[in-house]
Design a protein around this motif. Structure first.
Motif, PDB file in Angstrom:
ATOM      1  N   VAL A 224     -41.941-134.201  12.302  1.00 52.27           N
ATOM      2  CA  VAL A 224     -42.741-135.174  12.026  1.00 52.27           C
ATOM      3  C   VAL A 224     -42.009-136.675  12.345  1.00 52.27           C
ATOM      4  N   ALA A 225     -40.771-136.440  12.048  1.00 52.07           N
ATOM      5  CA  ALA A 225     -40.013-137.617  12.494  1.00 52.07           C
ATOM      6  C   ALA A 225     -40.021-137.932  14.078  1.00 52.07           C
ATOM      7  N   GLU A 226     -39.864-136.889  14.571  1.00 50.78           N
ATOM      8  CA  GLU A 226     -39.896-136.967  16.197  1.00 50.78           C
ATOM      9  C   GLU A 226     -41.412-137.384  16.899  1.00 50.78           C
ATOM     10  N   VAL A 227     -42.554-136.836  16.258  1.00 47.98           N
ATOM     11  CA  VAL A 227     -43.630-137.513  16.942  1.00 47.98           C
ATOM     12  C   VAL A 227     -44.058-138.875  16.231  1.00 47.98           C
ATOM     13  N   ALA A 228     -43.591-139.273  15.114  1.00 52.07           N
ATOM     14  CA  ALA A 228     -43.725-140.544  14.582  1.00 52.07           C
ATOM     15  C   ALA A 228     -42.983-141.580  15.209  1.00 52.07           C
ATOM     16  N   GLU A 229     -42.006-141.019  15.885  1.00 55.06           N
ATOM     17  CA  GLU A 229     -40.998-142.007  16.582  1.00 55.06           C
ATOM     18  C   GLU A 229     -41.918-142.120  17.979  1.00 55.06           C
ATOM     19  N   LEU A 230     -42.180-141.319  18.279  1.00 58.23           N
ATOM     20  CA  LEU A 230     -43.044-141.199  19.856  1.00 58.23           C
ATOM     21  C   LEU A 230     -44.208-142.079  19.833  1.00 58.23           C
ATOM     22  N   LEU A 231     -44.870-142.063  18.574  1.00 64.97           N
ATOM     23  CA  LEU A 231     -46.341-142.889  18.393  1.00 64.97           C
ATOM     24  C   LEU A 231     -45.843-144.180  17.850  1.00 64.97           C
ATOM     25  N   HIS A 232     -44.593-144.768  17.653  1.00 65.31           N
ATOM     26  CA  HIS A 232     -44.127-145.666  16.766  1.00 65.31           C
ATOM     27  C   HIS A 232     -44.815-146.160  15.324  1.00 65.31           C
ATOM     28  N   ILE A 233     -44.816-144.969  14.591  1.00 63.47           N
ATOM     29  CA  ILE A 233     -45.449-144.998  13.316  1.00 63.47           C
ATOM     30  C   ILE A 233     -44.487-144.467  12.245  1.00 63.47           C
TER      31      ILE A 233
ATOM     32  N   ARG B 240     -50.684-136.147  14.656  1.00 62.85           N
ATOM     33  CA  ARG B 240     -50.922-135.007  13.729  1.00 62.85           C
ATOM     34  C   ARG B 240     -51.117-133.832  14.909  1.00 62.85           C
ATOM     35  N   ALA B 241     -51.972-134.320  15.900  1.00 63.85           N
ATOM     36  CA  ALA B 241     -52.106-133.234  16.813  1.00 63.85           C
ATOM     37  C   ALA B 241     -50.926-132.735  17.835  1.00 63.85           C
ATOM     38  N   LEU B 242     -50.076-133.952  17.998  1.00 68.25           N
ATOM     39  CA  LEU B 242     -48.761-133.508  18.791  1.00 68.25           C
ATOM     40  C   LEU B 242     -47.941-132.666  17.952  1.00 68.25           C
ATOM     41  N   ALA B 243     -47.775-132.810  16.664  1.00 72.69           N
ATOM     42  CA  ALA B 243     -46.626-132.377  15.938  1.00 72.69           C
ATOM     43  C   ALA B 243     -46.876-130.760  15.920  1.00 72.69           C
ATOM     44  N   VAL B 244     -47.994-130.098  15.989  1.00 71.30           N
ATOM     45  CA  VAL B 244     -47.926-128.678  15.954  1.00 71.30           C
ATOM     46  C   VAL B 244     -47.828-127.955  17.286  1.00 71.30           C
ATOM     47  N   GLU B 245     -47.423-128.904  18.402  1.00 70.73           N
ATOM     48  CA  GLU B 245     -47.051-128.483  19.721  1.00 70.73           C
ATOM     49  C   GLU B 245     -47.766-127.133  20.395  1.00 70.73           C
ATOM     50  N   SER B 246     -49.305-127.116  20.244  1.00 64.15           N
ATOM     51  CA  SER B 246     -50.087-126.187  20.525  1.00 64.15           C
ATOM     52  C   SER B 246     -50.158-126.272  22.116  1.00 64.15           C
TER      53      SER B 246
END
Lengths: 377, 286, 370
Positions: C114-123, C146-152
């Protein structure tokens, strides 16, 4: 949306007036009836004259000593006069002191106007005063405890089952099987069925020669009909009432839940699906939390209605063996052969039901606040 | 679901399909079971109503009317006070229908169309009336009606029933009006209608079914209401009050036919207003 | 990461065929845009890939695995919804963590992701808030996070930018493109905005009436539309179309518009031969015509109806017979209303189409080679 000065108020006025006259006023007078009593007191006069100043006040039935008497005259409406006796009496006042003052023969029971040395106060001026007497009568009534216990037990047993059933119905309809409209209609039918009719329907099932016994005997499970509804079988009566209420009053919850469900965008549930939630997880983590406002409304509405349940009880049990609060209100009010013809105690019951309903509504509103609301506050 | 028959389908997919099929049949089974839960008691009481009085008293009871007979219903209808109380019930319900519609329609319109100071407070106030057990108010009203000399009167009962349905009616009617865009009214005015004409020529035709549905709901509520009816009437009883009053001494055929007779209007009315039910209760839960 | 294969996909709603026998192959890590007008079946196709609505016929493979009848959660996909579908009752953090929680990922991993993708999207500063307090752009970021977090393996996006205002859309478009290029997931992106499609996609599948009309790289879709509809749908202004009659003239195959003759490219001769004596449609883009203010032999004389100066170019509206042409010229080219000008059509820029089927007439390769 338009904005205009007086027109909207004019349009709303009839409703407000109506609710004022037929809701606010009776509500206040219901509470008043419960805590007010009509009483009479005899104010003593400082002189043997109706126009004289009032002195101390005696309660009804007080026995007083006659100290002196005078024969006066009373002016009648037709202009003539007639004799009237005034007595100087001594007795215990309402506040407990021994007082003296004048009273006339109309308010006292005197064996002989000229001879007696004792008298009893029999009338006076009527007044209305605060009293806990009706509430005490209610609390001390031998049916009170079972009425309140049964009412709460009913709510505690019925409501959870109703909500589970209603949510299941709503979710089934949401799944849109073929014939959804038909299912919906059938589920909504009880919405228009009165508690009396529902009571009679379930009476037909539970009565001694009813359908349940017919089926049990017909299938050879028992030999002779089992008597469900009788004194000492409160458990079975309770079961019959609970089933009747679940049967009748689940629709309203279902309708509220379905409309709540329709307001949840499909994409929320699809997002749950895409991100790996199973059916149960979707219901628990997405649907139910989003339904919360609708469930809250349904809960308040159902609780209030449950306190008013009454005809089901009478239709199934006759109202003697098993009782609930609304039934007691009726019994105390009723002027017929079975009732007590005491509107004050009936009003005490009304007031109790009202207070409990409001208390519970308030509790729900506070307790079932959504996390969001808490966060905003 | 024909895909299940395909032989070449991987096991993983067959399992998913089977699970889906199972779920769908589960939905049907559950939906039908719940339907039966509601319909069977209705069926049974109808069976009683259309059996001969002898069959009604028989044990074990028949689960189908055989022969079909109207004797039981006729017996019920001819019982003392039933026809007159049915007439009373219809009068009270009609009065409630008319009175609640007349009082609630302007208020509903005002709430849905105007912005005015106190609008939210009024809306909330009307809504909060629902949080009171209104029927309980019958006790003081009965006393008041006795004092005013209008006790035991279908009109005074209709007054109470109107108070009972009014909050719901106002909110439902408000939601019905809210579903007609105000632009339509404005358009009618632009093309030469006065505001009154615009209301009667454009808004009323569009909202009439919804308002009627609210009225029908008022009718059903009044038709079904027992508590206030037994408190407020003595000789001019409504049907539910009459039945309740007679229960102690009534025979089973009377009770069953009475139960069925009271239930029939709801079957019909709910059918006619089923489209509006969600409109009604959906609004109220907002 | 995985390639996606859609074979003979059919999806019906009652009598309406939403997806009509579609075949589509998407390479691993490719960014494919499904483009088309509303109701063309693009969203239905995307949802079929997601598992939200099973196909009536055909197959879908993700990786080497047939997922046609699998529920969404077994497909290893994630999705960004058009309305974002951010759960309003969960905090931003819980929204982003939702997919991982459903996979029963360990708490520590969830926190990291979550921390990783939140940083990626500046949120990263909003994780503790509820979505109701967020703007549209912020919600969009949460949905992507949310979509990126699951690394599908597969990322599906259903018109993710359509609910944003124009300025924000431009900004997000660029940001999404860089983000997705870095992540290298296989992505299907649905949009009705042709500029979005041209600017973002590795390949574009243009759909109409449930069919794919063209599936190619953006430049080719723009430059060589395979169908009359594609030329008309893509580009602003859309491609110009003029009816022309195929005739032999002085021994050469020509197309005649009124009295004006155009000689098609020689490589098309064999394909156009079949149309001799018949009408075809000639398509040409606004910027590919040459406007002259003086007459020339190989130029068609026309009259200017409207001139719109657009800054970088001037856009002329011109009538040719019954048809209207849009011609873009250098900003220095000026003309008055009603003024005569002359248009030159470079034959290499002309695309020919069948009048009935709308399909592009392409060189018959075998004959050209021969």
């Amino acid at each position: 949306m338009k904005s205009q000065k007086w027109l909207p108020y004019l349009l709303v006025l009839p409703t407000l007036l109506y609710l004022g006259v037929f809701f606010a006023y009776p509500m206040v007078s219901a509470l008043q009836l419960a805590v007010r009593a009509d009483v009479s007191y005899l104010p003593l006069r400082v002189e043997p004259n109706v126009a004289a100043a009032r002195g101390d006040v005696l309660a009804m039935q007080t026995v007083v000593e006659i100290l002196d008497r005078v024969r006066g005259e009373e002016l009648l409406p037709n202009g003539r006069t007639r004799p009237i006796f005034w007595f100087l009496v001594r007795g215990e006042s309402v506040s407990g002191e021994v007082v003296t003052g004048w009273a006339n023969q109309q308010n006292l029971f005197v064996e002989s106007r000229t001879e007696s040395t004792q008298a009893r106060v029999i009338s006076g001026e009527s007044a209305s005063e605060w009293t806990l007497q009706h509430i005490n009568t209610m609390f001390n009534d031998f049916r009170f405890r079972s009425a309140i216990w049964n009412t709460f037990l009913m709510i505690v047993v019925i409501l959870p089952i109703q909500f589970v059933l209603a949510i299941i119905m709503a979710l089934l309809l949401q799944a849109q099987p073929r014939g959804t409209t038909l299912f919906l209609y059938v589920y909504a039918i009880p919405l228009g069925i009165s508690d009396l009719a529902a009571g009679l329907v379930w009476y037909a099932l539970f009565t001694q020669r009813g359908f349940i016994n017919s089926a049990l005997v017909g299938l050879g499970i028992i030999d002779t009909p089992f008597i469900f509804i009788a004194a000492g079988r409160e458990g079975w009566i309770f079961l019959a009432i609970v089933l009747a209420e679940i049967w009748r009053a689940t629709s309203i919850v279902m309708v509220i839940v379905v409309s709540g469900l329709q307001a949840i965008p499909r994409e929320y549930i699809e997002a749950g699906e895409v991100f790996g939630a199973s059916v149960w997880q979707r219901i628990w983590t997405i649907v139910l939390p989003l339904l919360r406002p609708s469930l809250q409304v349904a809960l308040i509405l159902r609780t209030i209605l449950a306190f008013q349940v009454f005809a089901v009880v009478i239709a199934i049990s006759g109202g003697e063996v098993f009782t609930v609060l609304a039934n007691e209100t009726y019994r105390w009010y009723d002027r017929g052969d079975w009732g007590y013809n005491n509107p004050n105690v009936a009003a005490a019951y009304s007031g109790l039901i009202m207070l409990i309903s409001l208390g519970i509504s308030f509790f729900y509103l506070r307790a079932v606040r959504t996390q969001e609301e808490v966060a905003k506050a | 679901m024909n895909a299940l028959k395909r032989r070449d389908l991987p096991e993983e997919q067959r399992r998913a399909l089977r699970r889906q099929l199972l779920r769908r049949s589960g939905v049907y089974v559950a939906a039908i079971v719940l339907c039966l839960w509601i319909l069977i008691p209705i069926w049974l009481i109808a069976t009683m109503a259309f059996s001969t009085p002898a069959d009604v008293r028989a044990f074990p009871k028949p689960f189908f009317p055989n022969p079909i007979s109207t004797d039981t219903i006729t017996f019920f209808l001819n019982a003392e006070g039933i026809l007159s109380s049915t007439a009373n019930s219809i009068i009270v319900a009609m009065l409630t229908f008319i009175l609640s519609t007349i009082v609630a329609t302007p208020a509903g319109y005002a709430i849905s169309r105007f912005v005015f100071r106190g609008r939210d407070a009024i809306r909330l106030g009307i809504l909060s009336v629902r949080a009171f057990p209104i029927v309980i108010l019958a006790v003081p009203l009965a006393i008041t009606f006795i004092n005013l000399g209008i006790y035991d009167n279908v009109f005074s009962l209709a007054l109470l029933h109107t108070a009972l349905v009014l909050p719901t009616s106002v909110l439902v009617i408000a939601s019905v009006f809210a579903s007609v865009p105000y632009e339509l009214e404005e358009a009618a005015q632009v093309f030469g209608c006065t505001p009154f004409e615009a209301f009667f020529r454009v808004v009323i035709p569009l909202t009439l079914p919804g308002i009627a549905a609210a009225g029908v709901f008022a009718f059903v509520t009044s038709w079904n209401e027992v508590f206030a009816a037994v408190l407020l009437t003595l000789t001019n009883r409504t049907l539910p009050a009459q039945i309740l009053f007679s229960l102690n001494k009534a025979s089973d055929p009377f009770k069953f036919a009475g139960g069925f007779f009271m239930l029939v209007p709801s079957l019909i009315f709910i059918f006619f207003i089923r489209r509006y039910l969600f409109n009604m209760w959906g609004q109220i839960s907002k | 990461m995985a390639r996606i294969l859609i074979e003979n996909a059919v999806k019906k709603f009652g009598d309406f065929v939403a997806v009509d026998n579609v075949n589509l192959e998407i390479e691993d890590q490719e960014f494919v845009v499904l483009l088309g007008p509303s109701g063309c079946g693009k969203t239905t196709l995307l949802r079929a890939v997601a598992g939200l609505g099973m196909l009536d016929d055909g197959r879908i493979l993700i990786g080497e695995r047939d997922v046609t009848y699998l529920p969404p959660r077994d497909r290893d996909i994630s999705m960004v919804f058009q309305s974002y579908a951010i759960f309003p009752h969960m905090k931003v953090y819980d929204n982003i963590a939702f997919g991982l929680r459903m996979q029963k990922a360990p708490k520590k991993i969830i926190e990291e992701r979550v921390a990783e993708v939140a940083e990626l999207l500046h949120i990263e500063t909003m994780l503790d808030r509820y979505p109701s307090q967020m703007s549209g752009g912020q919600r969009q970021r949460i949905a992507v996070a949310r979509a990126l977090a699951v690394e599908s393996k597969v990322l599906l996006m259903d018109e993710p930018l359509s609910n944003l205002d124009a300025l924000l859309r431009l900004e997000m478009r660029a940001e999404l493109k860089t983000l997705l290029a870095r992540l290298a997931t296989t992505t299907i992106y649905v949009t009705h905005d042709q500029i979005e499609a041209l600017s973002m996609g590795d390949r574009i599948a243009v759909m109409k009436n449930g069919r794919i009309l063209q599936y190619d790289h953006p430049t080719r879709v723009y430059d060589r539309p395979a169908h009359h509809f594609v030329g008309g749908f893509i580009g602003n202004p859309p491609m110009n179309f003029l009816p022309a009659l195929v005739e032999k003239h002085e021994g050469k195959l020509t197309a005649r518009i009124g009295t004006f003759r155009i000689t098609p490219e020689a490589m098309l001769n064999s394909a156009l031969q079949a149309y001799e004596g018949k009408q075809v449609i000639m398509g040409i883009r606004a910027e590919n015509m040459e406007a002259l203010s003086i007459p020339a032999d190989d130029a068609l004389e026309v009259e200017v109806m409207v001139l719109e100066p657009l800054g970088a170019q001037n856009l002329l509206t011109i009538h040719v017979g019954q048809e209207t042409l849009k011609v873009s010229t250098h900003p220095d080219f000026t003309a008055k209303m009603g003024q005569k000008i002359w248009l030159r059509f470079p034959s290499s820029k002309i695309r020919w189409m069948d009048k009935d089927s709308g399909r592009a007439i392409v060189p018959d390769l075998e004959k050209v080679m021969a």
